[in-house]
Scaffold this active site. Structure first.
Site, mmCIF file in Angstrom:
data_model
loop_
_atom_site.group_PDB
_atom_site.id
_atom_site.type_symbol
_atom_site.label_atom_id
_atom_site.label_comp_id
_atom_site.label_asym_id
_atom_site.label_seq_id
_atom_site.Cartn_x
_atom_site.Cartn_y
_atom_site.Cartn_z
ATOM 1 N N ASP A 13 -34.047 62.605 83.332
ATOM 2 C CA ASP A 13 -34.265 63.678 84.285
ATOM 3 C C ASP A 13 -35.531 64.436 83.860
ATOM 4 O O ASP A 13 -35.898 64.418 82.681
ATOM 5 C CB ASP A 13 -33.049 64.606 84.279
ATOM 6 N N LYS A 14 -36.190 65.076 84.806
ATOM 7 C CA LYS A 14 -37.426 65.789 84.462
ATOM 8 C C LYS A 14 -37.164 67.224 84.025
ATOM 9 O O LYS A 14 -37.460 67.616 82.898
ATOM 10 C CB LYS A 14 -38.394 65.784 85.662
#
Length: 863
Positions: free
Chosen positions: A318-319
């Protein structure tokens, strides 16, 4: 005493608050909390720990202990009291070592669980605070929001609704909706919404506790690929051993040997040959790995995850909050005509709640504190608030002042632009501004004000920037060096994904979520049809040339965007699973994804033969975290993400993941070393014994010697868990053909060396009892030396060198075995001269075994 949860469900929340004597505006006081905590106890389920006597007893109640115990009984019946004592010692040592290692592992897990205590937002003394969930008492007012695990049985006091996943409690596959006056149960998960609730039952009085008490469940973890392979090896060795032992029994009975002696010898030989220490080695190795990671601020909730990591070759991250700091900062605001910056941030603040600590809303309040310190929010009253959810993509708040009532709205720009009913030209300008900001890596928050019975007035845009963590780029580069491909999976706009990816060194192909579902093909068809209609209308003269051209230009621009993302190039083959796998393998950046997309990405990569690790922090990451071979919940993750993850990071950033990967590969090398050693030794002992008895009618070692051999072998085997190993630069997986070939070659070489020694000793006319002791010493020295052969796939003198613990354990047991043989403790004495000769012989074959190993690896890897 509190009432039953169902009783509360049948009365109004006002009656509940009165019954629990709680002020709905201020919550409980500290004095009331203390009193209730003493009365009801902590909010936790009492774990039924296995009694000490049972943990000890079960060490003696299993197939392998039964065989050892039967051998001891038969030794006593035959009057072999020395054998009986040694067998008894062996039984107690094995049980003691296993108990000790389990005790260490249990203590380690208790310590790790203590670090994962859940937190809950509660109102006490009129102040909102965050406390451990175990400190809740009946009457506490708690705030529940998306991603939270409900900490106790609660009745909902205020708010719109909650969408709750009760599958862990009821087995229902679909979430259920809960509103004011309704009850939500402990350990269910909030999927949507935000509400205030009052705790009605805690700990052992919750519905969850009553369900748990009805069913005694064994908390068995699912076996990893790694464990399954090791257990297959164990089963393979047991099968070989039992088959050859049965052959020995049949031949001995045919020759007329004494039945009780045959059975006793067969049992002892079986115990010595099968991998008795396998469970202990597994538990020790995993416990060591978990504790090493705990020191680096990674809490392991599923021990097998350490093993899975060894083979992980794709890392999906995930960012937000993972690769980036999750600390949004406001960039240069954009205001539309007729509005100004103070108005923009006033309405944005009114559409937010400071106490929620929402990472998207906090920068708004920080900006006001720093840049607009004179702003006064006191005249504005927030009478109704609808929190953000992934479907509506906005927050709304009803605001009242002395003179007016309006709705403050903030959220996704495209959503607010549609609510504002902007003319096409203005909508195009807003979209252009959003695209420009997105290309710089900004997340744009639109803000609007909606007067009663009027369309939304769009005020402006607040660009938010979440900078990459300083170490993220280096972490990704290190992962690449270790053969792991990193893929960023984010719900953000594709332009933001590209910009952040560029900063992190992820500049591969980027796609949108709709390309994962094939919806782009339908969009392409629609656009092509629209373009044809525009041309046809122009030919008929229904529209002007400029209108048709304007429409065609818009369509062509969208077509170019589709082409830029390679949608046209790929989606005509999207229906084929292999093409889907190839597509996802090639992509580095996935943008605008939803939870289903994250799950689909992980699932598709697994179908392509990859072992996948996944990181995340939100409830939307939970399905993918659960699906992944190894799921990581990052620091400050939601309860739902933590519950779904295998490893929970307690420090910001991902640097510990590289350490976890190294630890996993070290664990793999240790287990591979043990597996190769165990197969080789089983073949060496059981094949040598079988051929000696069946072909030459000679028992090369006695039952007592077999027992001593097994006892001395168990000590150094446990030290494998602490050995120094090299860290492979690529993901590692079991290669069974290589493992069996190398270990079989070493086993057969050992059999040859034993028969050669047997032949030499017989040629020199030595007595049978002396030959047995000499062979016994040779098997001890050669067996322990095999650990140094199998621990690396290179020459034994190459780095990494053995750990001091392994060297001390092996050398110490070899010396002990030598003293037993030299001075005749339970065996015929051989003296120092013969002992030194056996040492020289065993060390010579140690070098030969190493050369055989090297040659076997070369042949296998050059095929």
């Amino acid at each position: 005493m509190t009432q039953d949860t169902d009783t509360y469900a049948q009365q109004s929340v006002a009656e509940t608050l009165k019954a629990l004597d709680v002020d709905p505006a201020a919550g409980l006081t500290d004095a009331e909390v203390k009193q209730r905590l003493e009365k009801y106890g902590p909010n936790e389920i009492e774990e039924r720990e296995e009694p000490l006597w049972h943990r000890i007893f079960r060490r003696f109640w299993a197939p392998i202990p039964w065989m050892i115990e039967a051998a001891a009984v038969l030794s006593a019946l035959a009057g072999k009291w020395e054998d009986f004592v040694i067998i008894l010692v062996m039984l107690l040592v094995n049980a003691g070592l296993d108990f000790f290692q389990e005790h260490r592992a249990l203590n380690a897990l208790k310590a790790l669980k203590a670090r994962m205590a859940r937190q809950v937002t509660v109102m006490r003394n009129g102040i909102t605070k965050v406390i451990p969930a175990r400190d809740l008492v009946p009457g506490d007012l708690v705030r529940l929001r998306i991603g939270d695990i409900v900490p106790a049985d609660v009745q909902l006091v205020s708010g719109d609704y909650l969408l709750i996943d009760q599958s862990a409690l009821t087995g229902e596959s679909l979430p259920v909706s809960r509103k004011i006056n309704e009850v939500a149960y402990a350990n269910t998960i909030v999927k949507q919404g935000e509400m205030l609730a009052v705790v009605i039952n805690t700990g052992m009085n919750t519905r969850f506790s009553s369900v748990v008490s009805l069913v005694a469940r064994a908390q068995l973890e699912e076996r990893s690929h790694f464990q399954k392979m090791v257990i297959q090896i164990g089963n393979f060795l047991i099968l070989i051993t039992v088959a050859l032992v049965l052959l020995i029994i049949l031949v001995s009975l045919f020759r007329g040997d004494e039945l009780i002696e045959i059975i006793r010898f067969a049992l002892v030989l079986t115990v010595a040959a099968i991998p008795v220490a396998l469970p202990a080695v597994l538990s020790v190795t995993m416990a060591v790995g978990a504790m090493n990671l705990a020191r680096r601020q990674a809490v392991v909730s599923k021990l097998t995850a350490i093993e899975e990591l060894a083979g992980v070759d794709v890392f999906c991250s995930d960012k937000t909050g993972t690769l980036t700091e999750n600390r949004m900062q406001v960039a240069e605001p954009v205001v539309l005509d007729g509005h100004d910056i103070p108005e923009l941030f006033l309405v944005a603040a009114l559409a937010s709640r400071l106490e929620n600590n929402d990472p998207i809303e906090l920068p708004i309040f920080h900006y006001i504190d720093e840049k607009l310190p004179d702003m006064d929010l006191a005249p504005y009253r927030q009478t109704h608030f609808i929190p953000f959810d992934p479907v509506r993509k906005r927050t709304e708040a009803t605001i009242e002042t002395d003179s007016e009532t309006f709705t403050a709205v903030k959220g996704a720009a495209q959503v607010l632009a549609e609510m504002a009913e902007l003319p096409d030209e203005e909508a195009a300008i807003v979209n252009t501004l959003v695209d420009q900001l997105a290309s710089k890596g900004y997340r744009t928050l639109a803000v609007g004000r909606k007067p009663a019975d009027q369309p939304l007035q769009l005020i402006g845009l607040i660009p938010l920037y979440d900078p990459p963590r300083p170490e993220s780029a280096q972490v990704i580069a290190d992962m690449r060096d270790y053969g792991v491909r990193v893929k960023m999976v984010t719900g953000d706009h594709i332009a933001i994904a590209r910009e952040v990816g560029r900063l992190l060194g992820l500049e591969g192909e980027t796609i949108r979520s709709k390309q994962l579902t094939g919806s782009g093909s339908q969009e392409l068809l629609t656009l092509t049809s629209a373009l044809s209609a525009a041309i046809y209308s122009r030919l008929k003269g229904d529209v002007s040339q400029s209108e048709a051209r304007h429409f065609a230009d818009e369509v062509m621009e969208t077509l170019e965007q589709l082409y830029d993302t390679r949608l046209l190039e790929r989606e005509f083959i999207y229906t084929h699973e292999s093409a889907i796998i190839d597509m996802i393998e090639d992509v580095d950046l996935f943008a605008e994804v939803v939870p289903e997309d994250k799950y689909r990405i992980v699932d598709t990569l697994q179908k392509g033969g990859h072992l996948v690790a996944m990181t995340g922090d939100g409830v939307n990451d939970a399905p993918a975290l659960k699906k992944a071979d190894c799921g990581f919940a990052v620091a400050n993750a939601t309860d739902a993400a933590r519950a779904a993850a295998d490893i929970i990071l307690t420090a910001p950033g991902l640097s510990v993941i590289n350490e976890a990967t190294k630890q996993a590969r070290i664990t793999f090398e240790r287990m591979k070393s043990y597996a190769t050693f165990r197969i080789a030794e089983t073949i060496r002992i059981i094949l040598f014994m079988t051929l000696s008895i069946v072909v030459f009618n000679f028992y090369p070692i006695t039952a007592l010697m077999i027992i001593l051999l097994a006892l001395l072998n168990d000590i150094p085997i446990l030290a494998i868990a602490y050995d120094n190993t090299r860290v492979d630069r690529k993901p590692v997986r079991w290669n069974m053909s290589e493992l069996l070939t190398v270990s079989s070659a070493l086993g057969v070489t050992g059999v040859i060396s034993s028969f050669l020694l047997f032949y030499i000793l017989q040629k020199n006319g030595l007595p049978e009892e002396l030959i047995q002791t000499l062979l016994f010493l040779k098997l001890i020295i050669a067996g322990h030396s095999t650990l140094y052969v199998t621990r690396i796939d290179d020459w034994f003198w190459k780095r990494p060198y053995p750990s001091g613990l392994l060297f001390g354990a092996t050398f110490g047991t070899e010396i002990l075995g030598t003293l037993i043989a030299v001075y005749g403790i339970f065996v015929t004495p051989i003296g120092w001269e013969y002992a030194l000769g056996i040492w020289a012989y065993a060390l010579l074959w140690f070098v030969i075994n190493d050369a055989v190993k090297i040659q076997a690896y070369r042949i296998l890897r050059n095929r």
